[in-house]
Design a protein around this motif. Structure first.
Motif, PDB file in Angstrom:
ATOM      1  N   ASP A 107       0.847  -1.188   0.000  1.00 41.71           N
ATOM      2  CA  ASP A 107       0.000   0.000   0.000  1.00 41.71           C
ATOM      3  C   ASP A 107       0.885   1.241   0.000  1.00 41.71           C
ATOM      4  OD1 ASP A 107      -3.128   0.529   0.437  1.00 41.71           O
ATOM      5  OD2 ASP A 107      -1.985   2.178   1.311  1.00 41.71           O
ATOM      6  N   ALA A 108       0.348   2.331  -0.543  1.00 37.17           N
ATOM      7  CA  ALA A 108       1.093   3.597  -0.562  1.00 37.17           C
ATOM      8  C   ALA A 108       1.081   4.297   0.792  1.00 37.17           C
ATOM      9  CB  ALA A 108       0.508   4.521  -1.626  1.00 37.17           C
ATOM     10  N   SER A 109       0.123   3.936   1.646  1.00 40.97           N
ATOM     11  CA  SER A 109      -0.046   4.638   2.924  1.00 40.97           C
ATOM     12  C   SER A 109       0.750   3.978   4.046  1.00 40.97           C
ATOM     13  CB  SER A 109      -1.533   4.666   3.310  1.00 40.97           C
ATOM     14  OG  SER A 109      -1.680   5.121   4.645  1.00 40.97           O
ATOM     15  N   ASN A 110       1.739   4.683   4.563  1.00 39.82           N
ATOM     16  CA  ASN A 110       2.477   4.154   5.713  1.00 39.82           C
ATOM     17  C   ASN A 110       1.596   4.095   6.957  1.00 39.82           C
ATOM     18  OD1 ASN A 110       2.875   7.134   5.374  1.00 39.82           O
ATOM     19  ND2 ASN A 110       3.839   6.945   7.392  1.00 39.82           N
ATOM     20  N   LEU A 111       0.621   5.029   7.073  1.00 41.88           N
ATOM     21  CA  LEU A 111      -0.286   5.011   8.222  1.00 41.88           C
ATOM     22  C   LEU A 111      -1.186   3.785   8.198  1.00 41.88           C
ATOM     23  CD1 LEU A 111      -1.538   8.697   8.721  1.00 41.88           C
ATOM     24  CD2 LEU A 111       0.309   7.483   9.895  1.00 41.88           C
ATOM     25  N   GLY A 112      -1.706   3.458   7.015  1.00 40.54           N
ATOM     26  CA  GLY A 112      -2.534   2.265   6.893  1.00 40.54           C
ATOM     27  C   GLY A 112      -1.766   1.011   7.246  1.00 40.54           C
ATOM     28  N   LEU A 113      -0.548   0.912   6.751  1.00 44.78           N
ATOM     29  CA  LEU A 113       0.266  -0.284   7.013  1.00 44.78           C
ATOM     30  C   LEU A 113       0.700  -0.364   8.476  1.00 44.78           C
ATOM     31  CD1 LEU A 113       2.430  -0.499   3.756  1.00 44.78           C
ATOM     32  CD2 LEU A 113       0.418  -1.850   4.371  1.00 44.78           C
ATOM     33  N   GLU A 114       0.876   0.771   9.134  1.00 44.06           N
ATOM     34  CA  GLU A 114       1.182   0.749  10.575  1.00 44.06           C
ATOM     35  C   GLU A 114       0.017   0.152  11.355  1.00 44.06           C
ATOM     36  OE1 GLU A 114       2.367   4.643  11.946  1.00 44.06           O
ATOM     37  OE2 GLU A 114       3.970   4.730  10.455  1.00 44.06           O
ATOM     38  N   LYS A 115      -1.203   0.509  10.980  1.00 44.29           N
ATOM     39  CA  LYS A 115      -2.384  -0.074  11.625  1.00 44.29           C
ATOM     40  C   LYS A 115      -2.416  -1.584  11.393  1.00 44.29           C
ATOM     41  CE  LYS A 115      -5.478   3.938  11.291  1.00 44.29           C
ATOM     42  NZ  LYS A 115      -6.785   4.392  10.762  1.00 44.29           N
ATOM     43  N   LEU A 116      -2.120  -1.991  10.172  1.00 46.44           N
ATOM     44  CA  LEU A 116      -2.074  -3.420   9.840  1.00 46.44           C
ATOM     45  C   LEU A 116      -1.030  -4.129  10.691  1.00 46.44           C
ATOM     46  CD1 LEU A 116      -2.188  -6.086   8.264  1.00 46.44           C
ATOM     47  CD2 LEU A 116      -1.145  -4.930   6.332  1.00 46.44           C
ATOM     48  N   LYS A 117       0.170  -3.559  10.772  1.00 49.69           N
ATOM     49  CA  LYS A 117       1.244  -4.204  11.542  1.00 49.69           C
ATOM     50  C   LYS A 117       0.891  -4.306  13.024  1.00 49.69           C
ATOM     51  CE  LYS A 117       4.499  -1.636   9.423  1.00 49.69           C
ATOM     52  NZ  LYS A 117       5.791  -1.060   9.029  1.00 49.69           N
ATOM     53  N   ASN A 118       0.272  -3.252  13.568  1.00 50.63           N
ATOM     54  CA  ASN A 118      -0.110  -3.281  14.986  1.00 50.63           C
ATOM     55  C   ASN A 118      -1.134  -4.373  15.273  1.00 50.63           C
ATOM     56  OD1 ASN A 118       1.613  -1.178  15.601  1.00 50.63           O
ATOM     57  ND2 ASN A 118       0.050   0.408  15.351  1.00 50.63           N
ATOM     58  N   ARG A 119      -2.116  -4.501  14.394  1.00 45.94           N
ATOM     59  CA  ARG A 119      -3.112  -5.560  14.589  1.00 45.94           C
ATOM     60  C   ARG A 119      -2.502  -6.945  14.392  1.00 45.94           C
ATOM     61  NH1 ARG A 119      -8.348  -5.434  11.391  1.00 45.94           N
ATOM     62  NH2 ARG A 119      -8.790  -7.227  12.707  1.00 45.94           N
ATOM     63  N   ALA A 120      -1.575  -7.066  13.453  1.00 49.39           N
ATOM     64  CA  ALA A 120      -0.910  -8.352  13.231  1.00 49.39           C
ATOM     65  C   ALA A 120      -0.123  -8.774  14.464  1.00 49.39           C
ATOM     66  CB  ALA A 120       0.004  -8.265  12.004  1.00 49.39           C
ATOM     67  N   ILE A 121       0.552  -7.823  15.103  1.00 42.06           N
ATOM     68  CA  ILE A 121       1.300  -8.124  16.335  1.00 42.06           C
ATOM     69  C   ILE A 121       0.341  -8.569  17.434  1.00 42.06           C
ATOM     70  CG2 ILE A 121       2.661  -7.082  18.193  1.00 42.06           C
ATOM     71  CD1 ILE A 121       3.953  -5.301  15.932  1.00 42.06           C
ATOM     72  N   GLU A 122      -0.759  -7.829  17.585  1.00 40.55           N
ATOM     73  CA  GLU A 122      -1.760  -8.173  18.610  1.00 40.55           C
ATOM     74  C   GLU A 122      -2.302  -9.592  18.408  1.00 40.55           C
ATOM     75  OE1 GLU A 122      -4.905  -5.293  18.480  1.00 40.55           O
ATOM     76  OE2 GLU A 122      -3.552  -3.622  18.955  1.00 40.55           O
TER      77      GLU A 122
END
Length: 199
Positions: free
Chosen positions: A64-79
């Motif tokens: 994705d072009a959005s670093n903010l979107g991918l940060e949300k994805l990474k945080n949920r993946a960690i959880e």
């Protein structure tokens, strides 16, 4: 405003702009994807589809072009203790380096003159018997208020897909659906549903 700025603005406004559940059409294809393992999500945003497929045993990467979107994805993946590879880039800069069993996209906003190159990359990236599955807003979506761009050049027709993917079996339909995806997609919509198998 470039792609990253546009989507960062959208994803900074709500917890999850398009909700946390996967796109219904993508999720409905789980049965045909048995025995497929390696999956790529294009224009994945905040990660709702990537997380769904990772939970169902796929080896998932997301662009994705959005670093903010991918940060949300990474945080949920960690959880949720999921291993998802994220790649922050504009899809126009994507280079085919790997092969995938499945490539998915929901509401990928690509300008008409950018699609030929993208569609070639998708076809080249699929393994034999691999699938490209996606849901896109139809040009007729302009008459609906359920979401999507108001620029005709970012909307799709069945013919946009039929002219490509010549090495594939194609099932491409235009349908009226009811969307319930966060605050971003709500209500009746006209969509193009794409199911393409590389043979």
């Amino acid at each position: 405003m470039n792609q990253q700025e546009f989507w960062n603005t959208k994803f900074s406004k709500a917890d999850y702009f398009y909700g946390i559940n996967p796109n219904e059409f993508l999720a409905s294809n789980m049965k045909i994807l048995e025995n497929h393992k390696k999956l790529l999500c294009l224009g994945e945003g905040e990660g709702r589809n990537a997380l769904f497929f990772a939970k169902n045993g796929f080896d998932v990467s997301a662009i994705d072009a959005s670093n903010l979107g991918l940060e949300k994805l990474k945080n949920r993946a960690i959880e949720e203790k999921l291993d998802i590879q994220t790649i922050c880039m504009d899809l126009n800069d994507w280079t085919v380096l790997e092969k995938y069993d499945v490539i998915v996209a929901s509401y990928l906003h690509m300008y008409k003159n950018e699609r030929e190159e993208l569609f070639k990359k998708i076809e080249n990236s699929l393994n034999t018997n691999g699938y490209f599955i996606g849901e896109f807003f139809s040009t007729k979506q302009l008459t609906y208020n359920s979401g999507g761009p108001k620029d005709l050049d970012l909307l799709y027709t069945v013919e946009d897909f039929m002219g490509y993917f010549n090495l594939c079996e194609k099932n491409i339909t235009e349908e009226i659906v009811i969307l319930d995806e966060g605050i971003g997609h709500q209500g009746e919509a006209c969509v193009i549903r794409v199911k393409i198998k590389k043979v």
